[in-house]
Design a protein around this motif. Structure first.
Motif, PDB file in Angstrom:
ATOM      1  N   ASN A  76       0.615  -0.957  -0.092  1.00  0.00           N
ATOM      2  CA  ASN A  76      -0.015   0.015  -0.139  1.00  0.00           C
ATOM      3  C   ASN A  76       0.648   1.084  -0.158  1.00  0.00           C
ATOM      4  OD1 ASN A  76       0.434   1.286   2.979  1.00  0.00           O
ATOM      5  ND2 ASN A  76      -0.053  -1.100   3.203  1.00  0.00           N
ATOM      6  N   PRO A  77       0.386   2.412  -0.543  1.00  0.00           N
ATOM      7  CA  PRO A  77       1.939   3.302  -0.353  1.00  0.00           C
ATOM      8  C   PRO A  77       1.488   3.941   0.820  1.00  0.00           C
ATOM      9  CG  PRO A  77      -0.514   3.630  -2.023  1.00  0.00           C
ATOM     10  CD  PRO A  77      -1.268   2.500  -0.913  1.00  0.00           C
ATOM     11  N   ARG A  78       0.502   4.042   1.857  1.00  0.00           N
ATOM     12  CA  ARG A  78       1.405   4.689   3.045  1.00  0.00           C
ATOM     13  C   ARG A  78       2.352   3.769   3.766  1.00  0.00           C
ATOM     14  NH1 ARG A  78      -0.788   7.688   6.677  1.00  0.00           N
ATOM     15  NH2 ARG A  78       1.148   8.130   9.170  1.00  0.00           N
ATOM     16  N   GLN A  79       2.488   2.571   3.645  1.00  0.00           N
ATOM     17  CA  GLN A  79       3.975   1.390   4.106  1.00  0.00           C
ATOM     18  C   GLN A  79       5.191   2.307   3.134  1.00  0.00           C
ATOM     19  OE1 GLN A  79       3.313  -2.202   3.077  1.00  0.00           O
ATOM     20  NE2 GLN A  79       5.432  -3.125   4.144  1.00  0.00           N
ATOM     21  N   ALA A  80       4.675   2.710   1.498  1.00  0.00           N
ATOM     22  CA  ALA A  80       5.831   2.558   1.031  1.00  0.00           C
ATOM     23  C   ALA A  80       6.778   4.653   1.115  1.00  0.00           C
ATOM     24  CB  ALA A  80       5.818   2.393  -0.940  1.00  0.00           C
ATOM     25  N   ARG A  81       5.869   5.213   1.634  1.00  0.00           N
ATOM     26  CA  ARG A  81       5.795   6.425   2.246  1.00  0.00           C
ATOM     27  C   ARG A  81       6.699   5.934   3.221  1.00  0.00           C
ATOM     28  NH1 ARG A  81       2.091  11.320   4.263  1.00  0.00           N
ATOM     29  NH2 ARG A  81       1.837  10.687   5.654  1.00  0.00           N
ATOM     30  N   ASP A  82       5.877   5.570   4.429  1.00  0.00           N
ATOM     31  CA  ASP A  82       6.573   4.982   5.751  1.00  0.00           C
ATOM     32  C   ASP A  82       8.107   4.342   5.527  1.00  0.00           C
ATOM     33  OD1 ASP A  82       4.831   6.445   6.525  1.00  0.00           O
ATOM     34  OD2 ASP A  82       3.713   4.333   7.671  1.00  0.00           O
ATOM     35  N   MET A  83       8.496   4.137   4.870  1.00  0.00           N
ATOM     36  CA  MET A  83       9.589   3.557   4.487  1.00  0.00           C
ATOM     37  C   MET A  83      10.295   4.294   3.634  1.00  0.00           C
ATOM     38  SD  MET A  83       9.311  -0.375   3.337  1.00  0.00           S
ATOM     39  CE  MET A  83      10.286  -1.100   3.487  1.00  0.00           C
ATOM     40  N   GLY A  84      10.795   5.585   3.609  1.00  0.00           N
ATOM     41  CA  GLY A  84      11.396   5.978   2.491  1.00  0.00           C
ATOM     42  C   GLY A  84      11.182   6.162   1.201  1.00  0.00           C
ATOM     43  N   ILE A  85       9.946   5.438   0.587  1.00  0.00           N
ATOM     44  CA  ILE A  85       9.949   5.915  -1.135  1.00  0.00           C
ATOM     45  C   ILE A  85       9.109   7.265  -1.410  1.00  0.00           C
ATOM     46  CG2 ILE A  85       9.065   4.976  -3.052  1.00  0.00           C
ATOM     47  CD1 ILE A  85       9.815   1.736  -1.520  1.00  0.00           C
ATOM     48  N   GLY A  86       9.432   8.386  -2.273  1.00  0.00           N
ATOM     49  CA  GLY A  86       8.912   9.160  -2.299  1.00  0.00           C
ATOM     50  C   GLY A  86       8.847   8.617  -4.004  1.00  0.00           C
ATOM     51  N   ILE A  87       7.675   9.931  -4.688  1.00  0.00           N
ATOM     52  CA  ILE A  87       7.381   9.570  -5.610  1.00  0.00           C
ATOM     53  C   ILE A  87       6.611  11.089  -6.182  1.00  0.00           C
ATOM     54  CG2 ILE A  87       6.007   8.778  -8.088  1.00  0.00           C
ATOM     55  CD1 ILE A  87       6.378   6.044  -6.451  1.00  0.00           C
ATOM     56  N   ILE A  88       7.682  11.619  -7.253  1.00  0.00           N
ATOM     57  CA  ILE A  88       7.112  12.811  -7.192  1.00  0.00           C
ATOM     58  C   ILE A  88       6.426  12.787  -9.075  1.00  0.00           C
ATOM     59  CG2 ILE A  88       7.661  15.125  -8.221  1.00  0.00           C
ATOM     60  CD1 ILE A  88       7.978  14.568  -5.052  1.00  0.00           C
ATOM     61  N   TYR A  89       5.245  12.969  -8.707  1.00  0.00           N
ATOM     62  CA  TYR A  89       4.561  12.116 -10.341  1.00  0.00           C
ATOM     63  C   TYR A  89       4.687  13.507 -11.300  1.00  0.00           C
ATOM     64  CZ  TYR A  89       3.229   8.184  -8.020  1.00  0.00           C
ATOM     65  OH  TYR A  89       2.951   6.685  -7.224  1.00  0.00           O
ATOM     66  N   GLN A  90       4.070  13.256 -12.449  1.00  0.00           N
ATOM     67  CA  GLN A  90       3.850  14.393 -13.631  1.00  0.00           C
ATOM     68  C   GLN A  90       3.126  15.191 -13.324  1.00  0.00           C
ATOM     69  OE1 GLN A  90       3.263  12.851 -17.412  1.00  0.00           O
ATOM     70  NE2 GLN A  90       3.641  14.802 -18.788  1.00  0.00           N
ATOM     71  N   GLU A  91       2.152  14.715 -12.766  1.00  0.00           N
ATOM     72  CA  GLU A  91       0.714  15.186 -12.819  1.00  0.00           C
ATOM     73  C   GLU A  91       1.278  15.635 -10.602  1.00  0.00           C
ATOM     74  OE1 GLU A  91      -1.692  16.651 -14.313  1.00  0.00           O
ATOM     75  OE2 GLU A  91      -1.998  15.580 -15.447  1.00  0.00           O
ATOM     76  N   LEU A  92       1.465  17.094 -10.042  1.00  0.00           N
ATOM     77  CA  LEU A  92       1.712  17.011  -8.751  1.00  0.00           C
ATOM     78  C   LEU A  92       0.454  17.108  -7.840  1.00  0.00           C
ATOM     79  CD1 LEU A  92       4.679  20.422  -9.686  1.00  0.00           C
ATOM     80  CD2 LEU A  92       5.107  18.010  -9.573  1.00  0.00           C
ATOM     81  N   SER A  93       0.926  16.555  -7.124  1.00  0.00           N
ATOM     82  CA  SER A  93      -0.285  16.534  -6.299  1.00  0.00           C
ATOM     83  C   SER A  93       0.113  17.560  -4.752  1.00  0.00           C
ATOM     84  CB  SER A  93       0.005  15.135  -5.053  1.00  0.00           C
ATOM     85  OG  SER A  93       0.798  15.411  -4.864  1.00  0.00           O
ATOM     86  N   LEU A 167      14.516   7.130  -1.785  1.00  0.00           N
ATOM     87  CA  LEU A 167      14.445   6.687  -2.665  1.00  0.00           C
ATOM     88  C   LEU A 167      13.434   7.623  -3.460  1.00  0.00           C
ATOM     89  CD1 LEU A 167      15.258   5.451  -5.479  1.00  0.00           C
ATOM     90  CD2 LEU A 167      13.575   4.111  -4.595  1.00  0.00           C
ATOM     91  N   LEU A 168      14.066   8.700  -3.965  1.00  0.00           N
ATOM     92  CA  LEU A 168      12.781   9.496  -4.430  1.00  0.00           C
ATOM     93  C   LEU A 168      12.545   9.430  -6.201  1.00  0.00           C
ATOM     94  CD1 LEU A 168      11.941  12.240  -4.122  1.00  0.00           C
ATOM     95  CD2 LEU A 168      13.235  13.234  -4.640  1.00  0.00           C
ATOM     96  N   VAL A 169      12.020   9.337  -6.567  1.00  0.00           N
ATOM     97  CA  VAL A 169      10.980   9.160  -7.695  1.00  0.00           C
ATOM     98  C   VAL A 169      10.492  10.104  -8.803  1.00  0.00           C
ATOM     99  CG1 VAL A 169       9.742   8.103  -9.818  1.00  0.00           C
ATOM    100  CG2 VAL A 169      10.651   6.519  -7.510  1.00  0.00           C
ATOM    101  N   PHE A 170      11.204  10.325  -9.341  1.00  0.00           N
ATOM    102  CA  PHE A 170      10.716  11.492 -10.258  1.00  0.00           C
ATOM    103  C   PHE A 170      10.186  11.322 -11.773  1.00  0.00           C
ATOM    104  CE2 PHE A 170      14.291  13.806  -8.169  1.00  0.00           C
ATOM    105  CZ  PHE A 170      13.307  15.029  -7.409  1.00  0.00           C
ATOM    106  N   ASP A 171       8.611  11.289 -12.336  1.00  0.00           N
ATOM    107  CA  ASP A 171       8.248  11.023 -13.460  1.00  0.00           C
ATOM    108  C   ASP A 171       7.503  12.436 -14.268  1.00  0.00           C
ATOM    109  OD1 ASP A 171       6.462   9.717 -15.393  1.00  0.00           O
ATOM    110  OD2 ASP A 171       4.678   9.372 -14.152  1.00  0.00           O
ATOM    111  N   GLU A 172       8.621  12.879 -16.019  1.00  0.00           N
ATOM    112  CA  GLU A 172       8.318  13.306 -16.333  1.00  0.00           C
ATOM    113  C   GLU A 172       8.686  14.548 -15.660  1.00  0.00           C
ATOM    114  OE1 GLU A 172       7.970  13.042 -19.323  1.00  0.00           O
ATOM    115  OE2 GLU A 172       7.940  10.865 -19.615  1.00  0.00           O
TER     116      GLU A 172
END
Length: 503
Positions: A76-93, A167-172
């Motif tokens: 689930n996304p909350r688990q990913a975030r709590d572990m230190g995984i961040g995603i910057i999507y093309q459509e900013l949130s 870990l930071l993911v940049f999507d477009e």
């Protein structure tokens, strides 16, 4: 390679199936601490699916993931975030109605000691601390809605770092940025890399990867084509791995011939946006409009189409259009593919067939004005086949399509209208090379058929290769006209960026 040897992420043998489709087929992917690892491929290649597995959006996948030395299964996304995984999507949130500080501290707010009201001092102090740590030029009290896209991206990055992201993911990330803002973002990414973060960078702009990436992994049809260091993988090799052929093959041969003038624009002026724009457009011509972000190029197109108010005269096929509006322009034979698919193009939440047919419903209705399901479906299927929309499902929600296929649907809507002039504003923004090639061929096919085409693009190579003439806009003024096609793209960039000499 400058990156360290420690693996922050290792995904092994990832398999993800959708009904009737294997989206990921035994894919391996890893990221080292202190490196930028680019992930590329056409729309539908599996990039987003792989990142959604990492983000915890799917729990029905096969394979294993090791993150920061621990074998895990993210569900689930909350688990990913709590572990230190961040995603910057093309459509900013980001939330535009909140301040910079409130966005950064979202989910970490606290109330005062003696009241249930939010402790805004705490929110501001903690946000300021992270902003100062990163060295960003952000005002904690400024509303996000007033920020540029580049600065909104910085707000999201700050919020991710605040949550101790590893870990930071940049999507477009540069799809809606001009060259100057993109360079600033690259500086931020290099700084994050130097701080030891692992970074995954997804982009369709292959030419920018040598400036930012350490390694590159290519996906095609859900399979991994290979991983290379950036030094051993020039843009031509990236293209070959993605498509099976080289980048130079993407642009079709120009065979269009220009004819008589069909659109005459004189003194078009939008107060505070652009001024005194005059040009002619001919049958069979691709007219490029070039300019850096903020130059006024899109505003000119919107005013020409009647979406924004402007003074000046516009003649279409020898007759003036006195009261311009999108509806009148459409009736007269002028169409426009907007740069903003989400807000100005798609009818979100509705099927592909409705998005394709919305402009010609009167033509598809029966004698008494009732819509004919048979005609609607037949027209949609015909356009889907013509444009190779994938998957070819007229009843599918348009938001379930990739960005490139959504763009095809919007283009198909205007092709159904059959306008004499069509304006393309950033038609290839955020789509893959393969789909770009199809859009390029379509533009030249329209020109060969006698249509007048106006093309606006941040990808100057597109204007250089496709346009017969190029209008250069700087600070809202038409500064120069150049004959195309051009072999040297740098000449065009210099024309766009050149500052007017002081008198």
């Amino acid at each position: 390679m400058s990156a360290g040897d420690k693996l922050i992420l290792e995904m092994r043998g990832i398999v993800k199936d959708f009904p009737g489709t294997r989206a990921l087929d035994n894919v391996d992917f890893d990221v080292r601490a202190g490196e930028v690892h680019a992930l590329i491929g056409e729309n539908g290649a599996g990039k987003s699916t792989l990142m959604n597995v990492l983000a915890g959006r799917f729990d029905d996948y096969q394979g294993e993931t090791v993150f920061d030395g621990r074998k895990i299964r993210i569900t689930n996304p909350r688990q990913a975030r709590d572990m230190g995984i961040g995603i910057i999507y093309q459509e900013l949130s980001v939330l535009p109605n909140l301040s910079v500080a409130e966005n950064i501290m979202l989910g970490e707010e606290r109330s005062g000691r003696w009241t249930r009201k939010l402790d805004r001092g705490f929110i501001r102090r903690q946000a300021r601390k992270t902003i100062d740590y990163l060295g960003f030029d952000l005002d904690p009290d400024e509303p996000v809605e007033g920020l540029s896209t580049a600065h909104q991206c910085l707000v999201e990055i700050t919020g991710a770092v605040r949550r101790n992201v590893k870990l930071l993911v940049f999507d477009e990330p540069t799809s809606s940025l001009g060259r100057e803002d993109a360079e600033k973002l690259f500086e931020v990414i290099r700084d994050l890399k130097a701080r030891g973060l692992g970074i995954t960078y997804i982009s369709h702009r292959l030419a920018e990867l040598p400036a930012i990436a350490d390694r590159v992994t290519v996906l095609r049809d859900g399979r991994k084509m290979g991983t290379r260091t950036i030094q051993e993988c020039p843009v031509s090799e990236m293209s070959r791995m993605m498509l099976g052929h080289v980048l130079s093959d993407v642009f079709p041969q120009k065979t269009n011939k220009t004819g008589k003038c069909i659109l005459k624009v004189r003194g078009l002026t939008g107060k505070g946006r652009f001024e005194d724009i005059s040009f002619d457009l001919h049958e069979g011509e691709v007219l490029g409009i070039a300019g850096l972000l903020g130059s006024g190029r899109s505003e000119i197109a919107r005013a020409l189409f009647g979406a924004d108010k402007a003074t000046g005269s516009v003649e279409f096929q020898g007759k003036p259009i006195t009261k311009r509006s999108p509806g009148i322009c459409c009736i007269r034979g002028i169409g426009m593919v907007s740069e903003d698919r989400k807000r100005q193009g798609n009818i979100t939440g509705r099927p592909v067939k409705e998005n394709l047919n919305i402009s010609i419903l009167d033509r598809l209705s029966g004698f008494l004005g009732f819509q004919s399901p048979r005609r609607l479906n037949a027209q949609a299927r015909s356009m889907i086949e013509r444009l190779k929309v994938n998957p070819p499902a007229p009843d599918m929600n348009i938001q379930q399509l990739s960005g490139g296929n959504q763009q095809k649907v919007i283009v198909g809507r205007w092709l159904a209208v059959n306008p004499k002039v069509i304006i393309f504003d950033e038609p290839t923004q955020g789509i893959d090379i393969g789909t770009k090639a199809q859009i390029y061929e379509l533009i030249l096919k329209l020109a060969r058929g006698g249509k007048g085409v106006i093309l606006i693009s941040s990808e100057l190579i597109e204007l250089a290769k496709l346009a017969d003439r190029i209008l250069v806009i700087r600070d809202g003024r038409l500064e120069k006209e150049m004959a195309g096609p051009l072999d040297d793209v740098d000449v065009l960039f210099e024309a766009c960026a050149q500052k007017k000499e002081s008198a």
